[in-house]
Design a protein around this motif. Structure first.
Motif, PDB file in Angstrom:
ATOM      1  N   THR A 126      16.365  29.444  31.075  1.00 27.67           N
ATOM      2  CA  THR A 126      17.501  30.339  31.289  1.00 27.67           C
ATOM      3  C   THR A 126      17.813  31.043  29.980  1.00 27.67           C
ATOM      4  OG1 THR A 126      19.138  28.676  30.670  1.00 27.67           O
ATOM      5  CG2 THR A 126      18.457  28.730  33.005  1.00 27.67           C
ATOM      6  N   THR A 127      18.633  32.098  30.064  1.00 24.89           N
ATOM      7  CA  THR A 127      19.001  32.789  28.829  1.00 24.89           C
ATOM      8  C   THR A 127      19.780  31.859  27.907  1.00 24.89           C
ATOM      9  OG1 THR A 127      20.956  33.713  29.921  1.00 24.89           O
ATOM     10  CG2 THR A 127      18.969  35.105  29.846  1.00 24.89           C
ATOM     11  N   ALA A 128      20.574  30.967  28.464  1.00 27.59           N
ATOM     12  CA  ALA A 128      21.322  30.012  27.648  1.00 27.59           C
ATOM     13  C   ALA A 128      20.366  29.057  26.925  1.00 27.59           C
ATOM     14  CB  ALA A 128      22.308  29.231  28.516  1.00 27.59           C
ATOM     15  N   GLU A 129      19.314  28.599  27.602  1.00 34.09           N
ATOM     16  CA  GLU A 129      18.341  27.695  26.975  1.00 34.09           C
ATOM     17  C   GLU A 129      17.572  28.414  25.858  1.00 34.09           C
ATOM     18  OE1 GLU A 129      17.236  24.708  30.683  1.00 34.09           O
ATOM     19  OE2 GLU A 129      16.356  26.724  30.639  1.00 34.09           O
ATOM     20  N   ALA A 131      18.721  31.011  24.147  1.00 34.88           N
ATOM     21  CA  ALA A 131      19.686  31.221  23.070  1.00 34.88           C
ATOM     22  C   ALA A 131      19.829  29.967  22.219  1.00 34.88           C
ATOM     23  CB  ALA A 131      21.035  31.635  23.655  1.00 34.88           C
ATOM     24  N   GLU A 132      19.896  28.820  22.868  1.00 30.30           N
ATOM     25  CA  GLU A 132      20.026  27.564  22.122  1.00 30.30           C
ATOM     26  C   GLU A 132      18.775  27.307  21.278  1.00 30.30           C
ATOM     27  OE1 GLU A 132      20.299  22.808  23.025  1.00 30.30           O
ATOM     28  OE2 GLU A 132      21.222  24.177  24.464  1.00 30.30           O
ATOM     29  N   GLN A 133      17.603  27.532  21.870  1.00 34.65           N
ATOM     30  CA  GLN A 133      16.353  27.303  21.144  1.00 34.65           C
ATOM     31  C   GLN A 133      16.223  28.242  19.955  1.00 34.65           C
ATOM     32  OE1 GLN A 133      12.687  26.897  23.406  1.00 34.65           O
ATOM     33  NE2 GLN A 133      11.602  28.112  21.883  1.00 34.65           N
ATOM     34  N   GLU A 134      16.609  29.491  20.134  1.00 35.22           N
ATOM     35  CA  GLU A 134      16.460  30.493  19.084  1.00 35.22           C
ATOM     36  C   GLU A 134      17.632  30.518  18.111  1.00 35.22           C
ATOM     37  OE1 GLU A 134      13.616  32.458  18.657  1.00 35.22           O
ATOM     38  OE2 GLU A 134      12.870  31.036  20.149  1.00 35.22           O
ATOM     39  N   GLY A 135      18.713  29.822  18.458  1.00 33.54           N
ATOM     40  CA  GLY A 135      19.880  29.776  17.569  1.00 33.54           C
ATOM     41  C   GLY A 135      20.648  31.087  17.527  1.00 33.54           C
ATOM     42  N   ALA A 137      23.195  34.041  20.096  1.00 37.03           N
ATOM     43  CA  ALA A 137      24.124  34.123  21.224  1.00 37.03           C
ATOM     44  C   ALA A 137      23.371  34.482  22.501  1.00 37.03           C
ATOM     45  CB  ALA A 137      25.197  35.171  20.930  1.00 37.03           C
ATOM     46  N   ASP A 138      23.948  34.095  23.624  1.00 38.09           N
ATOM     47  CA  ASP A 138      23.369  34.389  24.937  1.00 38.09           C
ATOM     48  C   ASP A 138      23.196  35.897  25.116  1.00 38.09           C
ATOM     49  OD1 ASP A 138      24.146  34.642  28.239  1.00 38.09           O
ATOM     50  OD2 ASP A 138      22.626  33.175  27.621  1.00 38.09           O
TER      51      ASP A 138
END
Length: 164
Positions: A126-129, A131-135, A137-138
């Motif tokens: 997902t875009t949230a996942e 964003a978290e992996q790349e550090g 924002a969504d």
């Protein structure tokens, strides 16, 4: 290590080539035949006090060499049978022309857009996942995906127009 006895050295000089040629004809592998012949002579040297007392020490060496060769063939045959029983995987197909074009188009994108598209569509994140992996924002990931889709579509449309 002390030098081998003269009678062993004479046996080796007179018989090595004869035994090796026999095993070569049997095995079909010159190096393997020489290795097994050498092994038979090593075993004879280890047991030389007993072997030298035999009526025909050359026959003993030849017998050991042939036993070694037969054992080697059995192991090889066993290995071949084992491998034949294994499931043979389907041959890997090369990439389709569409995949080649897609990969070439992806390679032209900036790395962040390419990574976002791959993670989203192939990694099914997902875009949230992402964003978290790349550090980031969504919204940044959504921007990368949007720009990446647009650039990819333009490049693929250009290719289709060029090939038409």
């Amino acid at each position: 290590m002390p030098a081998p006895p003269d009678d062993f050295a004479e046996l080796y000089r007179s018989q090595f080539a004869k035994v090796a040629v026999q095993l070569y004809a049997y095995l079909g592998d010159h190096a393997e035949a020489q290795d097994l012949t050498q092994e038979a002579f090593c075993r004879a040297l280890e047991r030389w006090p007993a072997v030298s007392g035999y009526a025909d020490p050359a026959a003993w060496v030849r017998h050991v060499a042939w036993n070694l060769a037969t054992s080697r063939l059995r192991r090889l045959q066993h290995a071949v049978r084992f491998l034949q029983r294994q499931r043979v995987p389907d041959p890997v197909q090369g990439p389709s022309p569409d995949r080649v074009v897609l990969l070439a188009a992806l390679a032209t994108l900036p790395p962040v857009q390419r990574r976002a598209l791959v993670l989203r569509h192939l990694g099914q994140l997902t875009t949230a996942e992402i964003a978290e992996q790349e550090g980031v924002a969504d919204g940044t990931v959504r921007s990368w995906l949007s720009r990446g889709h647009a650039a990819l579509a333009a490049r693929l449309d250009d290719r289709e127009a060029w090939h038409a």
